[in-house]
Design a protein around this motif. Structure first.
Motif, PDB file in Angstrom:
ATOM      1  N   PRO A  98      85.285  43.358  28.457  1.00 19.28           N
ATOM      2  CA  PRO A  98      84.517  44.521  28.272  1.00 19.28           C
ATOM      3  C   PRO A  98      85.295  45.490  27.100  1.00 19.28           C
ATOM      4  O   PRO A  98      86.450  45.359  27.279  1.00 19.28           O
ATOM      5  N   GLU A  99      84.575  46.014  26.495  1.00 18.23           N
ATOM      6  CA  GLU A  99      85.087  47.213  25.668  1.00 18.23           C
ATOM      7  C   GLU A  99      84.838  48.661  26.373  1.00 18.23           C
ATOM      8  O   GLU A  99      83.889  49.011  26.689  1.00 18.23           O
ATOM      9  N   CYS A 100      86.111  49.363  26.315  1.00 12.98           N
ATOM     10  CA  CYS A 100      86.143  50.697  26.916  1.00 12.98           C
ATOM     11  C   CYS A 100      85.528  51.735  26.090  1.00 12.98           C
ATOM     12  O   CYS A 100      85.097  51.548  24.814  1.00 12.98           O
ATOM     13  N   ARG A 101      84.955  52.873  26.790  1.00 11.82           N
ATOM     14  CA  ARG A 101      84.440  54.144  26.146  1.00 11.82           C
ATOM     15  C   ARG A 101      85.363  54.327  24.944  1.00 11.82           C
ATOM     16  O   ARG A 101      86.349  54.591  24.863  1.00 11.82           O
ATOM     17  N   SER A 133      82.199  50.543  15.445  1.00 12.31           N
ATOM     18  CA  SER A 133      81.508  51.598  16.370  1.00 12.31           C
ATOM     19  C   SER A 133      80.066  52.196  16.255  1.00 12.31           C
ATOM     20  O   SER A 133      79.770  52.314  15.113  1.00 12.31           O
ATOM     21  N   PRO A 134      79.349  52.278  17.359  1.00 17.44           N
ATOM     22  CA  PRO A 134      78.089  52.598  17.016  1.00 17.44           C
ATOM     23  C   PRO A 134      77.942  54.096  16.879  1.00 17.44           C
ATOM     24  O   PRO A 134      76.754  54.619  16.542  1.00 17.44           O
ATOM     25  N   ASP A 135      78.960  54.915  16.997  1.00 16.12           N
ATOM     26  CA  ASP A 135      79.087  56.306  16.622  1.00 16.12           C
ATOM     27  C   ASP A 135      79.129  56.419  15.127  1.00 16.12           C
ATOM     28  O   ASP A 135      79.020  57.682  14.747  1.00 16.12           O
ATOM     29  N   GLN A 176      89.087  48.609  11.981  1.00 16.92           N
ATOM     30  CA  GLN A 176      88.314  48.068  12.834  1.00 16.92           C
ATOM     31  C   GLN A 176      87.270  48.978  13.605  1.00 16.92           C
ATOM     32  O   GLN A 176      86.181  48.487  14.028  1.00 16.92           O
ATOM     33  N   TYR A 177      87.791  50.147  13.801  1.00 16.91           N
ATOM     34  CA  TYR A 177      86.806  51.304  14.520  1.00 16.91           C
ATOM     35  C   TYR A 177      85.600  51.448  13.720  1.00 16.91           C
ATOM     36  O   TYR A 177      84.136  51.285  14.084  1.00 16.91           O
ATOM     37  N   THR A 207      81.342  49.859  22.244  1.00 21.39           N
ATOM     38  CA  THR A 207      80.900  50.651  23.156  1.00 21.39           C
ATOM     39  C   THR A 207      81.086  52.347  22.771  1.00 21.39           C
ATOM     40  O   THR A 207      82.193  52.508  22.146  1.00 21.39           O
ATOM     41  N   PRO A 208      80.023  52.933  22.821  1.00 18.85           N
ATOM     42  CA  PRO A 208      79.985  54.327  22.115  1.00 18.85           C
ATOM     43  C   PRO A 208      81.178  55.441  22.919  1.00 18.85           C
ATOM     44  O   PRO A 208      81.583  54.952  24.270  1.00 18.85           O
TER      45      PRO A 208
END
Length: 262
Positions: A52-55, A152-154, A147-148, A60-61
């Motif tokens: 999983p990818e953390c918050r 990132s969805p943000d 990479q961010y 993960t947003p």
């Protein structure tokens, strides 16, 4: 294969591969599940692997408020319960090790075996070089921004916000301490490179404080040993996760506290 699951309102991305008993891989701070690219296929030959990818990491947003290992442990507990994996082998790397350790202390029923890679339990366990890099803001941002922004969805413009949260967490954590480790009931592997950000003597103290622990120091490796010597890391992980453990023929107390100097 990447999938999403929404737990407690957080749309969490995770990689999943393989069949068998569950293994959960927790990435380090500032990176994402892709950092496990050399471990997922090898472990998936024997286990059902979830990464999983953390918050605020990867796909993960971010969530309003701070990023801390306590909050990410909350997220991980909800993730495991949502997927109904049952007790899982938990492998945490760097800040992911802090998350894994907090979960193991709070919910030992969810953890079969625990692996801490390049992860101490207090800031005084960090090397001088590890402490110094936290003041090199430009270098750190350059390491993590590309990479961010790519994943990132943000959106790329959110990086300064989440990066400030990471910095605060890295400067204040880990803050668990050795005394808490006596409560760990599961087998634990403490693993690091010989040129890592954690003092080897600190990792030895961590292993000594745990009732059932093993210690591995990998030669010629740094804080990114799973990338530098993946075959060796994978072999050690698979050995530790195996049901059958080779019996010790001549244990002589290497993790005991040495006598005080005269």
């Amino acid at each position: 294969m990447g999938e999403y699951v929404t737990v407690d309102g957080l749309r969490t991305y995770y990689e999943v591969q393989g069949e068998g008993d569950p293994v959960v891989l927790l990435h380090g701070g500032g990176v994402n599940a892709d950092s496990w690219y050399a471990q997922i296929p090898a472990l998936a030959e024997h286990f059902r692997v979830h990464a999983p990818e953390c918050r605020g990491h990867g796909r993960t947003p971010d969530v309003e408020g701070p990023v801390t290992s306590e909050l990410m442990a909350d997220d991980l507990i909800a993730f495991l319960e949502a997927l109904a994996t049952g007790p899982a082998h938990l492998i945490g790397w760097s800040a992911g090790g802090t998350v894994a350790l907090r979960l193991a202390l709070r919910r030992p029923d969810l953890v079969r075996k625990l692996v801490l890679i390049s992860s101490g339990v207090s800031r005084d366990g960090a090397t001088d070089a590890d402490a110094a890099i936290l003041d090199d803001i430009e270098r750190l941002a350059g390491m993590f921004r590309p990479q961010y922004e790519r994943l990132s969805p943000d959106g790329p413009g959110h990086f300064p916000v989440v990066f400030a949260k990471w910095l605060k967490m890295w400067r204040e954590e880990p803050d668990i301490g050795l005394a808490a480790l006596a409560a760990l009931s599961m087998p634990v592997l403490v693993l690091q490179g010989d040129d890592d950000g954690v003092h080897i003597c600190h990792s030895a103290a961590v292993a000594a404080a745990i009732p059932d622990a093993q210690l591995a120091v990998l030669p010629g490796t740094s804080h990114t040993a799973p990338l530098e010597k993946p075959d060796l890391v994978n072999r050690i992980l698979l050995d530790f996760l195996a049901d059958h453990q080779v019996p010790k023929l001549l244990p002589l107390g290497a993790l005991d506290q040495p006598p005080a100097p005269h």
